[in-house]
Every structure is written in C-alpha cells, then in structure tokens.
Design a protein around this motif. Structure first.
Motif, mmCIF file in Angstrom:
data_model
loop_
_atom_site.group_PDB
_atom_site.id
_atom_site.type_symbol
_atom_site.label_atom_id
_atom_site.label_comp_id
_atom_site.label_asym_id
_atom_site.label_seq_id
_atom_site.Cartn_x
_atom_site.Cartn_y
_atom_site.Cartn_z
ATOM 1 N N ALA A 41 -3.128 3.436 -1.895
ATOM 2 C CA ALA A 41 -1.773 4.910 -2.130
ATOM 3 C C ALA A 41 -0.421 4.505 -2.860
ATOM 4 C CB ALA A 41 -1.363 5.814 -1.491
ATOM 5 N N SER A 42 -0.639 3.114 -2.428
ATOM 6 C CA SER A 42 0.525 2.092 -3.373
ATOM 7 C C SER A 42 0.561 2.259 -5.070
ATOM 8 C CB SER A 42 0.794 1.170 -2.894
ATOM 9 O OG SER A 42 1.148 1.104 -1.014
ATOM 10 N N SER A 43 -1.154 1.780 -5.163
ATOM 11 C CA SER A 43 -1.544 1.250 -6.605
ATOM 12 C C SER A 43 -1.611 2.796 -7.084
ATOM 13 C CB SER A 43 -3.078 1.027 -6.369
ATOM 14 O OG SER A 43 -4.038 0.976 -7.645
ATOM 15 N N LEU A 44 -1.940 4.419 -6.180
ATOM 16 C CA LEU A 44 -1.674 5.492 -6.855
ATOM 17 C C LEU A 44 -0.487 5.659 -7.334
ATOM 18 C CD1 LEU A 44 -4.561 6.962 -5.377
ATOM 19 C CD2 LEU A 44 -4.791 6.897 -7.291
ATOM 20 N N GLN A 45 0.065 5.220 -6.741
ATOM 21 C CA GLN A 45 2.241 6.007 -7.005
ATOM 22 C C GLN A 45 2.667 4.875 -8.012
ATOM 23 O OE1 GLN A 45 4.196 4.680 -3.383
ATOM 24 N NE2 GLN A 45 5.641 6.675 -3.990
ATOM 25 N N SER A 46 2.203 3.665 -8.272
ATOM 26 C CA SER A 46 3.032 3.288 -9.451
ATOM 27 C C SER A 46 2.106 3.620 -10.672
ATOM 28 C CB SER A 46 2.205 1.554 -9.253
ATOM 29 O OG SER A 46 1.030 0.775 -9.158
ATOM 30 N N GLN A 47 1.298 3.816 -10.531
ATOM 31 C CA GLN A 47 0.108 3.992 -11.667
ATOM 32 C C GLN A 47 0.746 5.448 -12.267
ATOM 33 O OE1 GLN A 47 -3.750 4.528 -11.450
ATOM 34 N NE2 GLN A 47 -4.451 2.527 -10.558
ATOM 35 N N ASN A 48 1.277 6.698 -10.721
ATOM 36 C CA ASN A 48 2.156 8.141 -11.211
ATOM 37 C C ASN A 48 2.929 8.263 -10.147
ATOM 38 O OD1 ASN A 48 -0.997 9.360 -12.402
ATOM 39 N ND2 ASN A 48 -1.539 8.221 -10.755
ATOM 40 N N PRO A 49 4.130 7.655 -10.330
ATOM 41 C CA PRO A 49 5.611 7.925 -10.187
ATOM 42 C C PRO A 49 5.807 8.927 -9.916
ATOM 43 C CG PRO A 49 5.860 7.047 -12.156
ATOM 44 C CD PRO A 49 3.706 7.018 -12.338
ATOM 45 N N GLY A 50 5.835 9.462 -10.477
ATOM 46 C CA GLY A 50 5.973 11.405 -9.855
ATOM 47 C C GLY A 50 5.094 12.027 -9.320
ATOM 48 N N HIS A 51 4.228 11.472 -8.987
ATOM 49 C CA HIS A 51 3.238 12.245 -8.764
ATOM 50 C C HIS A 51 3.846 12.556 -6.959
ATOM 51 C CE1 HIS A 51 -1.130 14.631 -7.615
ATOM 52 N NE2 HIS A 51 -1.396 14.976 -9.207
ATOM 53 N N PRO A 52 3.431 13.722 -6.068
ATOM 54 C CA PRO A 52 3.606 13.645 -4.691
ATOM 55 C C PRO A 52 2.279 13.293 -3.944
ATOM 56 C CG PRO A 52 3.212 15.672 -6.169
ATOM 57 C CD PRO A 52 3.213 14.961 -6.931
ATOM 58 N N ARG A 53 1.505 13.128 -4.726
ATOM 59 C CA ARG A 53 -0.295 13.402 -3.645
ATOM 60 C C ARG A 53 -0.134 12.011 -2.569
ATOM 61 N NH1 ARG A 53 -4.966 16.573 -6.314
ATOM 62 N NH2 ARG A 53 -3.920 17.521 -6.301
ATOM 63 N N PRO A 54 -0.056 10.701 -4.139
ATOM 64 C CA PRO A 54 -0.141 9.343 -3.177
ATOM 65 C C PRO A 54 0.667 8.992 -2.068
ATOM 66 C CG PRO A 54 -0.324 9.450 -5.618
ATOM 67 C CD PRO A 54 0.287 10.456 -5.321
ATOM 68 N N VAL A 55 2.573 10.202 -1.702
ATOM 69 C CA VAL A 55 3.006 9.192 -1.197
ATOM 70 C C VAL A 55 2.459 10.647 -0.128
ATOM 71 C CG1 VAL A 55 5.075 10.655 -0.206
ATOM 72 C CG2 VAL A 55 4.828 9.539 -2.585
ATOM 73 N N LEU A 56 2.303 11.736 -0.248
ATOM 74 C CA LEU A 56 1.306 12.639 0.741
ATOM 75 C C LEU A 56 0.739 11.341 1.525
ATOM 76 C CD1 LEU A 56 1.561 15.927 -1.007
ATOM 77 C CD2 LEU A 56 2.189 15.347 0.558
ATOM 78 N N ILE A 57 -0.674 10.977 0.896
ATOM 79 C CA ILE A 57 -1.257 9.979 1.592
ATOM 80 C C ILE A 57 -0.990 9.383 2.384
ATOM 81 C CG2 ILE A 57 -3.554 8.513 1.144
ATOM 82 C CD1 ILE A 57 -4.475 10.457 -1.716
ATOM 83 N N GLN A 58 0.186 8.429 1.783
ATOM 84 C CA GLN A 58 0.373 7.513 2.691
ATOM 85 C C GLN A 58 1.644 7.689 3.931
ATOM 86 O OE1 GLN A 58 2.791 4.810 0.863
ATOM 87 N NE2 GLN A 58 2.490 5.153 -1.287
ATOM 88 N N VAL A 59 1.647 9.208 3.594
ATOM 89 C CA VAL A 59 2.199 10.220 5.140
ATOM 90 C C VAL A 59 1.226 10.477 5.696
ATOM 91 C CG1 VAL A 59 3.718 12.753 5.524
ATOM 92 C CG2 VAL A 59 4.259 11.115 3.803
ATOM 93 N N ALA A 60 -0.155 10.634 5.626
ATOM 94 C CA ALA A 60 -1.611 11.449 6.735
ATOM 95 C C ALA A 60 -1.394 10.132 7.093
ATOM 96 C CB ALA A 60 -2.151 11.965 5.120
ATOM 97 N N GLN A 61 -1.408 9.049 6.190
ATOM 98 C CA GLN A 61 -2.290 7.926 7.361
ATOM 99 C C GLN A 61 -0.886 7.303 8.446
ATOM 100 O OE1 GLN A 61 -4.432 6.057 6.963
ATOM 101 N NE2 GLN A 61 -4.113 5.032 8.578
ATOM 102 N N GLN A 90 14.509 11.121 -4.955
ATOM 103 C CA GLN A 90 13.893 10.583 -6.534
ATOM 104 C C GLN A 90 13.502 10.944 -7.277
ATOM 105 O OE1 GLN A 90 11.408 6.980 -5.424
ATOM 106 N NE2 GLN A 90 13.250 6.086 -4.523
ATOM 107 N N HIS A 91 12.656 12.064 -7.113
ATOM 108 C CA HIS A 91 11.583 13.123 -7.828
ATOM 109 C C HIS A 91 12.176 14.440 -6.856
ATOM 110 C CE1 HIS A 91 9.518 9.945 -9.386
ATOM 111 N NE2 HIS A 91 9.342 9.447 -8.168
ATOM 112 N N PRO A 92 12.944 15.951 -7.254
ATOM 113 C CA PRO A 92 13.659 16.802 -6.779
ATOM 114 C C PRO A 92 13.156 17.060 -8.088
ATOM 115 C CG PRO A 92 15.266 15.562 -8.920
ATOM 116 C CD PRO A 92 14.585 14.579 -8.008
#
Length: 586
Positions: A241-261, A281-283
């Motif tokens: 999830a951290s790798s996905l967030q670094s590749q797609n900083p404005g995409h909400p899905r990596p953050v949602l995966i971290q939150v689910a975990q 950071q991303h309104p």
C-alpha cells in the motif's frame, strides 16, 4: 530494435529525430504512441496512414485504429466516435465490443463478442492446418472478455467458469493470463484465498508490464495488497500500500487499503488520523475519504463527529441520501434543531436552483412531516402553506395546516376550514346495516325479535338500562372409570409428597440382586451375614463342646454353596461412563 527491447521512450526519440518520415516509420510511430498510451496522437497517425496508403495492410491498420478507439473508451472514458470502421473480421468486431464495454453498453458488447467468436471459428476453420486446440487458443481472449462482461452484469458463477477454462488452456499471452487471474481474484475476494494465492503468481510473470495498460497494472497491484490483507499478511499489505501511494500520491485507494488494515487491527483512531491527513493534502479526492471517516466515527459511537464530517462534503451536501442520513442521525441524538437546520439549508438550495421541482416539493413535504412528528407545528406552517399553494386540492395537507394554525391563530384556522369539502360531499353512499351484516364484517349487530303470542318476556328492563347476558355454565369433564358413589380424596389437589398417606418411594429393589459387592455376596446383602448385628450373636471362635457354636456351624450354609438370587440373563448391566481427556488420561 529499441521497440523490441521495450525501450519505448528511446524508440520515440529516435523516430522523432529521423530526417524523413516514411510510411513504415509512421507505422512504428503509431505502435510506440499506443504503448505510451498517447491515444489521441496515435489515432491521428493511423487515420492519416489509412487515408494516404492503399496496400494489403489496410485491414491491419483499421484493426489498430479500432484498438485505439476501444482504449480511449475504456481508459479515458472518451465518447465513441464513428470512424466508419467495418466489422468484417473477428479482430475488428472484438475491438468494437471493447469500445462498447467502455461506454457501459454491456448487452450490446456481449452480442458483439458472440459475433466475433463465430467469425473467428469460420475464418480459422477454412485453414486445414489449424487444429481445434489452435482455434480454442485464439478464442481465449474473446472468452476472457465475455467472462468480464458477465462479471460486470453480476453473473459471477458463469464468469468464473469461463475464466477457469481460459486458465486451463495455458495461452502463450502472459498479459491475457495476468488479466484473467486478476479477475478470478476479484471474484474470490476474501473467500478461497488459497486459490487466489496460486492465481496471483500468474500476474508476476516476466514481461507482463509491457503487455498491459497502466490502469490494468495498477488494478493488479491494488488486488495484491488486498489479498495480503485477507491472508493476514499485515506487513506485506502495508508495504504494498505504501508503494502504491508513492506511485499514485493523489489516488485514495492505497490510503483506504491501509485504513482497512488498521481497522482489522482495531486501530480506529490511527485510521482516522491517516484519513484526515490525506483529506487535507488532497481536497479534490476527499469525498470518499470523508465518507469512510464518518463510518469510522459511527463505529466508535461518535455520531455528532460523523455528522460534522458529512456536512463538510460539499459535493454531496444537498443530495437526498445525505440529507436523509444527517436528519436520521441528528434525530437519534435528539438534536431536532440541527435536523431542521439541515432541511432548511437543502430547501433554500432547491428554491434557488430548482424551484417547484419534484425534488424540491418532496423535500418540503418531508420537512413538514418531520416538524409535525416532533411537535414543531408552528415551524411547519410555512412548509405546509407552500405545499398547499402548489396543490390546493390536497385535503390532507390542508388538514395538517389547519391543525398547525389551531395552536397559533384560531381565526386563520377557521378561515382555512372553509376550504374543506362539506360533509355531504365526503359522505359515501353506503348502506351501513347491509355492511355490518355482510360476510366480511367482524361484528354483526343482531336485531331483537318481536314479542308475539302468549310468551311475554320474563324480565323487563327500564329504559336506558342494558340487560346483561347470562353465561351458560359448561359441565366439567369427568375422568375415565369414575365411581360416582365413592368418596373423593380430600387431598387430591395437594402434591403427592404433601399428602398424609405418602410413604415415599420404595428403594433398593435392585440392590438385593447379586452382581454388586464382593464375590460370594448373598442376595440378602452383607447385613444378613453380619453376626454382630443379631440379638444373640455367637463368639467368632466357639469354645470346644459349646452347643450354640456347634449348632450355628451346622445350620449355616457357606457362601459359595448359596444360589444367586437372579440369573445372569436377567441381570442388567450398568453402562460405564467414558473418561474425559482421551486415551490414557487421568
């Protein structure tokens, strides 16, 4: 060579630096632009090539142009443009079906895929060197796309069956295998994770990244992270999830995966902090994030905080679903003023944007009903007046308005009551007596029979006095074999243990039988052989010449010569209880 070595950026620079743009170089230029997902430029190149060249490769160029249009429809959600491309081959028909999938026309796309399948079978059957296995291998990509359409339509069982058929064929296209395996994982979700772990290996094949679009690779990476979460690989999930967030900083899905975990680990506060940080950071992508925050606040029981978060979402602020959710939550917290404020803001918005629309009037109706429900009749007057002006024939709204005005202005209520229809117009032409005596009536009024002849009534009641009906006493049922001459037991209503003649249960019948105690015990038990309990018990060692001792010894029968009280066949065995703790347990 650079294109074949997958150095697409270098190939593009080499082509652009060429002094002359030949037709062959333009063909390669179009392929490079397609790999770089620059679809608008690619479409212009192929359109120009088709217009200015006439050779045996015209059909292939049209197929490539159709693939560009399909990619624009699927990945960029661009509207379909009619370029006049034929559907004479199965490749062209397949690309047309993919373009329809991007537009959400699933039924039409499925029919196109069926048509492509038939064209493929017919065209390959003409070649005598092509086997049935070759035909099935060529049809694999069409079948996989058909399964994808079924999955989107909710026919997951049929889709899964078709996906597995494609996997069993083991096609040489690693991109097709990766997409099919990924779609099987999405169907499995948190079930059948062992099968998903096998299928995820197919997405890691060498060269997959050169065969698929960027959004396809992104979806596969997301599903890998979710699969790690479902298989309780928390560290692996966080890493992906951290790798996905670094590749797609404005995409909400990596953050949602971290939150689910984090929620699986019961760290709700940390999850809310992570969501709040991303939202700040991303309104522009904060709508879904804030909905998740509100859900987490509700799980923790913080209803007011959840309402504050929902009210901050400007995109959904005046949606009917959001208004309904906020009003329900405020009513649950008994904050009626805040709920009415939500209604007021929404009504003002629709009054300015869509006055008199169905959504506007429905909102006013709900606001009036809510205020009346919680006793705010004075505040409901303006809403009810607005509704009544829109529909003066609405008697129900008029009745509610009169009821509300009766608490504030009785004169106004009286004047409004004149608009109510008269009792004569509201009366129904129904025969009441016939209705009461009908079959479906639960209560039937019985008319008193006229008194005639010589049998006058026994009792006369005074006018205004209601005569009570006498209830008939039912005869009690007697028990069977009842003797009416016998004196009944006076204590028959008492429990058996409380009666004077109760002597208790007879115990010890089975104890007299042989089978218990030491070997050689008599049916009478140990008490009969215990000489110390008899009145005149002889000494244990009789003296020589003692008459009493000799007589006792002569008449007594040894235990081994005594007969058992019951045979072995009639003797019941007591079932032994099994020991707990398994074999060899104490």
């Amino acid at each position: 060579i650079e294109y074949r070595l997958n150095r697409v950026e270098s190939a593009l620079k080499t082509i652009e630096a060429a002094p002359e743009q030949t037709d062959k170089l333009k063909e390669l230029y179009g392929q490079v632009l397609y790999r770089l997902e620059r679809y608008d430029d690619c479409k212009s190149v192929y359109t120009d090539l088709i217009r200015n060249s006439q050779d045996e490769y015209e059909e292939e160029r049209k197929t490539n142009l159709a693939a560009v249009v399909a990619s624009m429809s699927q990945w960029e959600e661009a509207p379909l443009e009619d370029l006049g491309l034929p559907e004479s081959t199965y490749e062209l028909c397949y690309n047309a079906a993919c373009a329809l999938i991007g537009q959400g026309q699933l039924t039409e796309s499925f029919n196109k895929l069926r048509q492509a399948e038939e064209l493929c079978r017919v065209s390959l059957a003409e070649d005598s060197d092509v086997t049935e296995e070759d035909i099935e291998s060529e049809l694999a990509v069409i079948h996989s796309q058909m399964a994808y359409v079924m999955q989107l339509q909710g026919r997951t069982d049929e889709a899964l069956q078709l996906y597995n058929q494609v996997i069993k064929l083991k096609p040489s296209d690693v991109g097709l295998l990766a997409v099919t395996a990924n779609n099987i994982i999405t169907i499995n979700k948190d079930q059948n994770v062992f099968d998903s772990k096998k299928k995820v290996k197919l997405t890691n094949a060498e060269g997959v990244e050169y065969k698929l679009a960027r959004k396809q690779l992104q979806a596969i990476d997301f599903n890998k992270a979710l699969l790690a979460m479902y298989t309780n690989q928390a560290d692996q999930c966080r890493k992906l999830a951290s790798s996905l967030q670094s590749q797609n900083p404005g995409h909400p899905r990596p953050v949602l995966i971290q939150v689910a975990q984090l929620c699986r680990e019961k760290q709700h506060s940390r999850a809310i902090e992570l969501l709040q940080q991303f939202s700040d950071q991303h309104p522009e992508s904060a709508s879904g994030i804030k909905l998740t925050m509100a859900q987490l606040y509700l799980i923790q029981g913080h209803v007011t905080k959840a309402c504050d978060v929902l009210r901050s979402i400007e995109e959904f602020k005046h949606k009917s679903g959001m208004i309904s959710a906020l009003v329900t939550m405020y009513a649950h917290e008994e904050d009626i003023d805040s709920a009415i404020e939500i209604f007021k803001q929404a009504i003002d918005h629709y009054q300015s944007e869509q006055p008199g629309s169905a959504a506007h009037l429905a909102l006013v109706r709900e606001a009036a009903n809510f205020k009346l429900k919680y006793g705010r009749k004075k505040e409901a007057i303006s809403d009810l007046e607005q509704l009544w002006k829109q529909n003066p024939k609405d008697i129900h709204t008029l009745a509610q308005l009169i009821s509300a005005y009766s608490l504030v202005d009785t004169d106004k209520a009286k004047s409004l009551s004149k608009h109510l229809p008269s009792a004569d117009t509201m009366a129904l032409n129904v025969d009441v007596d016939e209705l009461e005596n009908s079959i479906g009536a639960t209560y039937v009024r019985k008319k008193a029979a006229k008194v005639t002849g010589e049998n006058p009534p026994k009792e006369q009641t005074q006018p205004g006095e209601i005569k009570k009906k006498k209830k008939k006493k039912k005869k009690g049922k007697r028990p069977k074999n009842c003797d009416l001459n016998a004196t009944p037991d006076l204590e028959r209503w008492l429990p058996m243990k409380e009666r004077t003649y109760y002597r208790g249960k007879k115990k010890g019948k089975k104890k007299d039988q042989i089978g218990k105690g030491t070997q050689g015990a008599t049916a009478g038990g140990a008490a009969e052989l215990d000489a110390s309990k008899t009145a005149s018990s002889p000494p244990t060692s009789p003296r020589p010449g003692s008459a009493s001792g000799s007589s006792t010894a002569a008449t007594a029968v040894p235990p081994r010569q005594q007969k058992p009280a019951a045979s072995g066949a009639t003797r019941k065995k007591v079932p032994q209880k099994k020991k707990k703790g398994g074999k060899g347990g104490w």
